[in-house]
Scaffold this motif. Structure first.
Motif, PDB file in Angstrom:
ATOM      1  N   THR A  57     -10.558  -1.310  -5.739  1.00 22.26           N
ATOM      2  CA  THR A  57      -9.223  -1.254  -5.145  1.00 22.26           C
ATOM      3  C   THR A  57      -8.151  -1.433  -6.209  1.00 22.26           C
ATOM      4  O   THR A  57      -7.115  -0.750  -6.188  1.00 22.26           O
ATOM      5  CB  THR A  57      -9.083  -2.332  -4.053  1.00 22.26           C
ATOM      6  OG1 THR A  57     -10.106  -2.149  -3.070  1.00 22.26           O
ATOM      7  CG2 THR A  57      -7.720  -2.241  -3.376  1.00 22.26           C
ATOM      8  N   SER A  58      -8.388  -2.313  -7.145  1.00 22.87           N
ATOM      9  CA  SER A  58      -7.424  -2.540  -8.226  1.00 22.87           C
ATOM     10  C   SER A  58      -7.235  -1.279  -9.058  1.00 22.87           C
ATOM     11  O   SER A  58      -6.115  -0.961  -9.475  1.00 22.87           O
ATOM     12  CB  SER A  58      -7.898  -3.688  -9.125  1.00 22.87           C
ATOM     13  OG  SER A  58      -7.934  -4.904  -8.415  1.00 22.87           O
ATOM     14  N   ARG A  61      -5.008   1.176  -7.044  1.00 29.45           N
ATOM     15  CA  ARG A  61      -3.610   0.729  -7.027  1.00 29.45           C
ATOM     16  C   ARG A  61      -2.967   0.864  -8.402  1.00 29.45           C
ATOM     17  O   ARG A  61      -1.796   1.232  -8.511  1.00 29.45           O
ATOM     18  CB  ARG A  61      -3.543  -0.723  -6.553  1.00 29.45           C
ATOM     19  CG  ARG A  61      -3.839  -0.913  -5.066  1.00 29.45           C
ATOM     20  CD  ARG A  61      -3.831  -2.373  -4.679  1.00 29.45           C
ATOM     21  NE  ARG A  61      -4.043  -2.554  -3.249  1.00 29.45           N
ATOM     22  CZ  ARG A  61      -4.237  -3.736  -2.673  1.00 29.45           C
ATOM     23  NH1 ARG A  61      -4.242  -4.836  -3.416  1.00 29.45           N
ATOM     24  NH2 ARG A  61      -4.406  -3.829  -1.376  1.00 29.45           N
ATOM     25  N   ASN A  71      -0.234   5.006  -2.658  1.00 32.18           N
ATOM     26  CA  ASN A  71      -1.668   4.812  -2.479  1.00 32.18           C
ATOM     27  C   ASN A  71      -1.945   4.275  -1.086  1.00 32.18           C
ATOM     28  O   ASN A  71      -1.087   3.623  -0.478  1.00 32.18           O
ATOM     29  CB  ASN A  71      -2.232   3.869  -3.554  1.00 32.18           C
ATOM     30  CG  ASN A  71      -1.873   2.422  -3.309  1.00 32.18           C
ATOM     31  OD1 ASN A  71      -2.596   1.682  -2.647  1.00 32.18           O
ATOM     32  ND2 ASN A  71      -0.721   1.989  -3.831  1.00 32.18           N
ATOM     33  N   ARG A  73      -5.419   2.874   1.554  1.00 27.12           N
ATOM     34  CA  ARG A  73      -6.818   2.435   1.605  1.00 27.12           C
ATOM     35  C   ARG A  73      -7.339   2.639   3.020  1.00 27.12           C
ATOM     36  O   ARG A  73      -6.737   2.175   3.988  1.00 27.12           O
ATOM     37  CB  ARG A  73      -6.930   0.965   1.211  1.00 27.12           C
ATOM     38  CG  ARG A  73      -8.340   0.396   1.235  1.00 27.12           C
ATOM     39  CD  ARG A  73      -8.320  -1.049   0.752  1.00 27.12           C
ATOM     40  NE  ARG A  73      -9.632  -1.650   0.749  1.00 27.12           N
ATOM     41  CZ  ARG A  73     -10.188  -2.269   1.793  1.00 27.12           C
ATOM     42  NH1 ARG A  73      -9.518  -2.335   2.939  1.00 27.12           N
ATOM     43  NH2 ARG A  73     -11.393  -2.794   1.699  1.00 27.12           N
ATOM     44  N   ASP A 198      -2.952  -9.734  -7.554  1.00 25.73           N
ATOM     45  CA  ASP A 198      -3.046  -8.284  -7.744  1.00 25.73           C
ATOM     46  C   ASP A 198      -2.298  -7.902  -9.012  1.00 25.73           C
ATOM     47  O   ASP A 198      -1.066  -7.831  -9.033  1.00 25.73           O
ATOM     48  CB  ASP A 198      -2.465  -7.554  -6.531  1.00 25.73           C
ATOM     49  CG  ASP A 198      -2.690  -6.048  -6.588  1.00 25.73           C
ATOM     50  OD1 ASP A 198      -3.269  -5.578  -7.596  1.00 25.73           O
ATOM     51  OD2 ASP A 198      -2.292  -5.349  -5.644  1.00 25.73           O
ATOM     52  N   SER A 200      -2.119  -5.063 -10.421  1.00 23.64           N
ATOM     53  CA  SER A 200      -1.510  -3.731 -10.367  1.00 23.64           C
ATOM     54  C   SER A 200      -0.049  -3.791  -9.930  1.00 23.64           C
ATOM     55  O   SER A 200       0.741  -2.905 -10.266  1.00 23.64           O
ATOM     56  CB  SER A 200      -2.306  -2.827  -9.422  1.00 23.64           C
ATOM     57  OG  SER A 200      -2.271  -3.328  -8.086  1.00 23.64           O
ATOM     58  N   ARG A 201       0.339  -4.826  -9.194  1.00 26.07           N
ATOM     59  CA  ARG A 201       1.725  -4.936  -8.739  1.00 26.07           C
ATOM     60  C   ARG A 201       2.678  -5.229  -9.887  1.00 26.07           C
ATOM     61  O   ARG A 201       3.888  -5.033  -9.755  1.00 26.07           O
ATOM     62  CB  ARG A 201       1.841  -6.030  -7.677  1.00 26.07           C
ATOM     63  CG  ARG A 201       1.121  -5.701  -6.373  1.00 26.07           C
ATOM     64  CD  ARG A 201       1.332  -6.773  -5.339  1.00 26.07           C
ATOM     65  NE  ARG A 201       0.662  -6.441  -4.077  1.00 26.07           N
ATOM     66  CZ  ARG A 201       0.679  -7.210  -3.006  1.00 26.07           C
ATOM     67  NH1 ARG A 201       1.348  -8.362  -3.024  1.00 26.07           N
ATOM     68  NH2 ARG A 201       0.047  -6.832  -1.898  1.00 26.07           N
TER      69      ARG A 201
END
Length: 323
Positions: A57-58, A61, A71, A73, A198, A200-201
């Motif tokens: 998931t990371s 993203r 994106n 999910r 997270d 990716s944020r």
């Protein structure tokens, strides 16, 4: 029109910036990040077969954040319906018209989590959009946009209650690979930043989605000599003629290799494809397309072993065609 040396240099520099940015969220997995970027720029899709908690998931993203895209999910479950993926048309009593409500498939990077847990009917809802980047609902066609990539995952551990992906759908994935667990140093870095839920944020976008589309078009213009094309064709024929396979690499698989190799070569600053590019990508682009003979599979023969033998038997070209 072919890729120029200057364009190849720009492509490679931009590719490295993208990979480095995504690598801030997916630590210690540079090769997988480069494969994911290659799939995106070749306008293909990627299948990740991995254990839970490895950063799938990371990765999705981080890719979306890096290209300033969207994106989504989708958690595939046995009761998931095709309309839950593509969207549904609803009648609006106020306007007295039917309105289409887009499903989660309408995003730049779509994570199809545990795709093999959904029924074949729901899995088939992905076939058109993966092949043509568009969805048809009630006779109306909707474009998915660019870039568009499905990043599907399979859990290799828990197979109870799952539906095996059919060969026709596996063939639509440009690349199949796994992320795997990070090495010791990367794990320590992850644990040190455990307060960040997270990563990716926190990523800043490197380029826009329009620039990604331009990169994809540049990559498609990379030169592939006829000798390399013949090499790809001979390799595919060898996989089909192998006694351990019922089905080898399809024509779609051969085209996928050429598309991926073009981007892979451009990412290294070259405006031409080498046979080594084909060899380097062969396992991730081709092995998931094999249909093994049951007796050979029972005897322990694997697609990787067949491919290794084929690469050893089929001679790579040493010069350009006609030279």
């Amino acid at each position: 029109m072919t890729l120029t040396t200057e364009q190849a240099t720009w492509f490679a520099e931009t590719f490295e910036r993208l990979a480095a940015n995504v690598g801030q969220a997916v630590l210690g997995k540079d090769h997988v990040v480069r494969l994911a970027l290659t799939a995106m720029l070749a306008e293909g899709h990627i299948l990740l077969e991995d254990a839970p908690g490895t950063g799938k998931t990371s990765l999705a993203r981080a890719l979306a954040a890096t290209v300033q895209g969207t994106n989504s999910r989708i958690q595939f479950t046995p009761d998931l319906l095709p309309s839950d993926v593509t969207g549904v048309t609803i009648y609006d009593q106020k306007t007295q018209q039917f309105e289409f409500h887009k499903g989660p498939i309408f995003a730049n990077i779509v994570l199809a989590d545990e795709i093999n847990r959904a029924s074949p009917k729901t899995q088939s809802a992905l076939l058109e959009v993966m092949e043509e980047s568009r969805v048809t609902v009630d006779g109306v066609t909707y474009e998915a946009g660019r870039p568009f990539m499905v990043m599907a995952t399979q859990n290799p551990i828990e197979q109870a209650g799952t539906y095996r992906l059919p060969e026709a759908q596996l063939d639509r994935f440009l690349i199949k690979t796994s992320i795997g667990y990070p090495d010791h140093a990367s794990t320590v870095r992850l644990l040190g930043g455990a307060s960040v839920k997270d990563r990716s944020r926190e990523l800043a976008p490197i380029i826009t989605t329009n620039a990604v589309a331009e990169m994809a078009e540049l990559g498609a213009q990379n030169h592939v000599d006829t000798a390399v094309l013949e090499y790809v064709s001979r390799l595919c024929e060898a996989t089909r003629n192998a006694p351990e396979t019922r089905l080898g690499v399809s024509v779609r698989g051969a085209i996928a290799m050429v598309r991926a190799a073009k981007v892979w070569a451009a990412a290294q600053g070259r405006n031409f494809v080498l046979p080594d590019d084909v060899k380097e990508l062969a396992a991730v682009v081709w092995t998931h397309r094999f249909v093994m003979d049951p007796e050979a599979e029972f005897a322990g023969v694997t697609p990787d072993r067949i491919l290794e033998r084929v690469l050893g038997e089929v001679a790579a070209p040493q010069s350009r065609a006609g030279v």
